[in-house]
Design a protein around this motif. Structure first.
Motif, PDB file in Angstrom:
ATOM      1  N   GLN A   3      83.337 -81.328  48.633  1.00 36.02           N
ATOM      2  CA  GLN A   3      82.590 -80.409  49.146  1.00 36.02           C
ATOM      3  C   GLN A   3      83.028 -78.946  49.231  1.00 36.02           C
ATOM      4  N   LEU A   4      82.040 -78.176  49.087  1.00 35.66           N
ATOM      5  CA  LEU A   4      82.186 -76.763  49.411  1.00 35.66           C
ATOM      6  C   LEU A   4      81.123 -76.400  50.300  1.00 35.66           C
ATOM      7  N   VAL A   5      81.366 -75.856  51.532  1.00 38.05           N
ATOM      8  CA  VAL A   5      80.488 -75.726  52.549  1.00 38.05           C
ATOM      9  C   VAL A   5      80.417 -74.143  52.813  1.00 38.05           C
ATOM     10  N   GLU A   6      79.398 -73.544  52.608  1.00 34.85           N
ATOM     11  CA  GLU A   6      79.489 -71.852  52.918  1.00 34.85           C
ATOM     12  C   GLU A   6      78.866 -71.915  54.480  1.00 34.85           C
ATOM     13  N   SER A   7      79.090 -70.481  54.836  1.00 32.74           N
ATOM     14  CA  SER A   7      78.651 -70.168  56.202  1.00 32.74           C
ATOM     15  C   SER A   7      78.537 -68.742  56.213  1.00 32.74           C
ATOM     16  N   GLY A   8      77.950 -68.208  57.350  1.00 33.60           N
ATOM     17  CA  GLY A   8      78.177 -66.821  57.448  1.00 33.60           C
ATOM     18  C   GLY A   8      76.908 -65.875  57.093  1.00 33.60           C
ATOM     19  N   GLY A   9      76.032 -66.593  56.286  1.00 33.20           N
ATOM     20  CA  GLY A   9      74.897 -65.747  56.024  1.00 33.20           C
ATOM     21  C   GLY A   9      74.024 -65.197  57.127  1.00 33.20           C
ATOM     22  N   GLY A  10      73.012 -64.589  56.879  1.00 36.58           N
ATOM     23  CA  GLY A  10      72.021 -64.303  58.011  1.00 36.58           C
ATOM     24  C   GLY A  10      71.199 -63.070  57.514  1.00 36.58           C
ATOM     25  N   LEU A  11      70.649 -62.473  58.521  1.00 33.10           N
ATOM     26  CA  LEU A  11      69.744 -61.023  58.321  1.00 33.10           C
ATOM     27  C   LEU A  11      70.540 -60.118  58.901  1.00 33.10           C
ATOM     28  N   VAL A  12      70.409 -59.022  57.967  1.00 29.58           N
ATOM     29  CA  VAL A  12      71.169 -57.771  58.353  1.00 29.58           C
ATOM     30  C   VAL A  12      70.523 -56.493  57.995  1.00 29.58           C
ATOM     31  N   GLN A  13      70.594 -55.682  58.412  1.00 28.18           N
ATOM     32  CA  GLN A  13      69.971 -54.450  58.276  1.00 28.18           C
ATOM     33  C   GLN A  13      70.721 -53.564  56.983  1.00 28.18           C
ATOM     34  N   ALA A  14      70.004 -52.830  56.101  1.00 29.62           N
ATOM     35  CA  ALA A  14      70.764 -52.100  55.096  1.00 29.62           C
ATOM     36  C   ALA A  14      72.041 -51.307  55.803  1.00 29.62           C
ATOM     37  N   GLY A  15      73.097 -51.451  55.067  1.00 31.13           N
ATOM     38  CA  GLY A  15      74.265 -50.563  55.465  1.00 31.13           C
ATOM     39  C   GLY A  15      75.160 -51.440  56.423  1.00 31.13           C
ATOM     40  N   GLY A  16      74.617 -52.504  56.754  1.00 34.57           N
ATOM     41  CA  GLY A  16      75.496 -53.682  57.632  1.00 34.57           C
ATOM     42  C   GLY A  16      76.588 -54.455  56.885  1.00 34.57           C
ATOM     43  N   SER A  17      76.899 -55.119  57.514  1.00 34.86           N
ATOM     44  CA  SER A  17      78.160 -56.087  56.937  1.00 34.86           C
ATOM     45  C   SER A  17      77.913 -57.631  57.139  1.00 34.86           C
ATOM     46  N   LEU A  18      78.227 -58.342  56.448  1.00 34.80           N
ATOM     47  CA  LEU A  18      78.342 -59.886  56.606  1.00 34.80           C
ATOM     48  C   LEU A  18      79.933 -60.347  55.990  1.00 34.80           C
ATOM     49  N   ARG A  19      80.267 -61.663  56.734  1.00 33.34           N
ATOM     50  CA  ARG A  19      81.472 -62.286  56.074  1.00 33.34           C
ATOM     51  C   ARG A  19      81.136 -63.489  56.044  1.00 33.34           C
ATOM     52  N   LEU A  20      81.170 -63.931  54.538  1.00 31.39           N
ATOM     53  CA  LEU A  20      80.874 -65.421  54.131  1.00 31.39           C
ATOM     54  C   LEU A  20      82.160 -66.220  54.098  1.00 31.39           C
ATOM     55  N   SER A  21      81.954 -67.382  54.379  1.00 28.98           N
ATOM     56  CA  SER A  21      83.070 -68.353  54.415  1.00 28.98           C
ATOM     57  C   SER A  21      82.707 -69.668  53.379  1.00 28.98           C
ATOM     58  N   CYS A  22      83.719 -70.070  52.954  1.00 26.15           N
ATOM     59  CA  CYS A  22      83.541 -71.399  52.024  1.00 26.15           C
ATOM     60  C   CYS A  22      84.796 -72.176  52.284  1.00 26.15           C
ATOM     61  N   ALA A  23      84.330 -73.293  52.854  1.00 26.12           N
ATOM     62  CA  ALA A  23      85.587 -74.341  53.400  1.00 26.12           C
ATOM     63  C   ALA A  23      85.332 -75.482  52.302  1.00 26.12           C
ATOM     64  N   ALA A  24      86.515 -75.645  51.561  1.00 25.70           N
ATOM     65  CA  ALA A  24      86.663 -76.635  50.663  1.00 25.70           C
ATOM     66  C   ALA A  24      87.178 -77.992  51.012  1.00 25.70           C
ATOM     67  N   SER A  25      86.815 -79.006  50.650  1.00 32.16           N
ATOM     68  CA  SER A  25      87.372 -80.281  51.082  1.00 32.16           C
ATOM     69  C   SER A  25      87.217 -81.357  50.065  1.00 32.16           C
TER      70      SER A  25
END
Length: 123
Positions: A3-25
């Motif tokens: 399994q690969l499970v992503e997290s950290g997505g969402g709505l952000v304004q232009a110029g902003g930041s996000l950090r995605l994570s992916c946990a593998a098992s």
């Protein structure tokens, strides 16, 4: 079961930041390259970045170079995608992927895929 499970997505304004994570098992990911792809509505899945097991090879799509950074914690079987200076054209579903000993920007070279996480960048 892998399994690969992503997290950290969402709505952000232009110029902003996000950090995605992916946990593998489900298996040992020694020698596996971990990568990120994305797919916007009506478009094909496109390469974003990959990082080999040792970290010796890191490659980015031109469209994200200098703004995104991929990293991984092998002890945790987790890969990250730090996304800065986000633009509306970065809006897409982001997929985590793993492939054995690959160094490729082609999706069919990767064996395992997550379900994806939505990133929406508003203007």
């Amino acid at each position: 079961q892998v399994q690969l499970v992503e997290s950290g997505g969402g709505l952000v304004q232009a110029g902003g930041s996000l950090r995605l994570s992916c946990a593998a098992s489900g298996r040992t990911f020694t020698s596996y390259t971990m990568g990120w792809f994305r797919q916007a509505p009506g478009k094909e899945r496109e390469f974003v970045a990959f990082m080999t097991w040792s970290g010796g090879s890191i490659y980015y799509a031109e469209s994200v170079k200098g703004r995104f950074a991929i990293s991984r914690d092998n002890a945790k079987n987790t890969v990250y995608l730090q996304m800065n200076s986000l633009r509306p054209e970065d809006t897409a579903v982001y997929y985590c992927t793993a492939g054995l000993r690959v160094a490729s920007s082609r999706p069919y070279d990767y064996e395992y895929w997550g379900q994806g996480t939505q990133v929406t960048v508003s203007s």
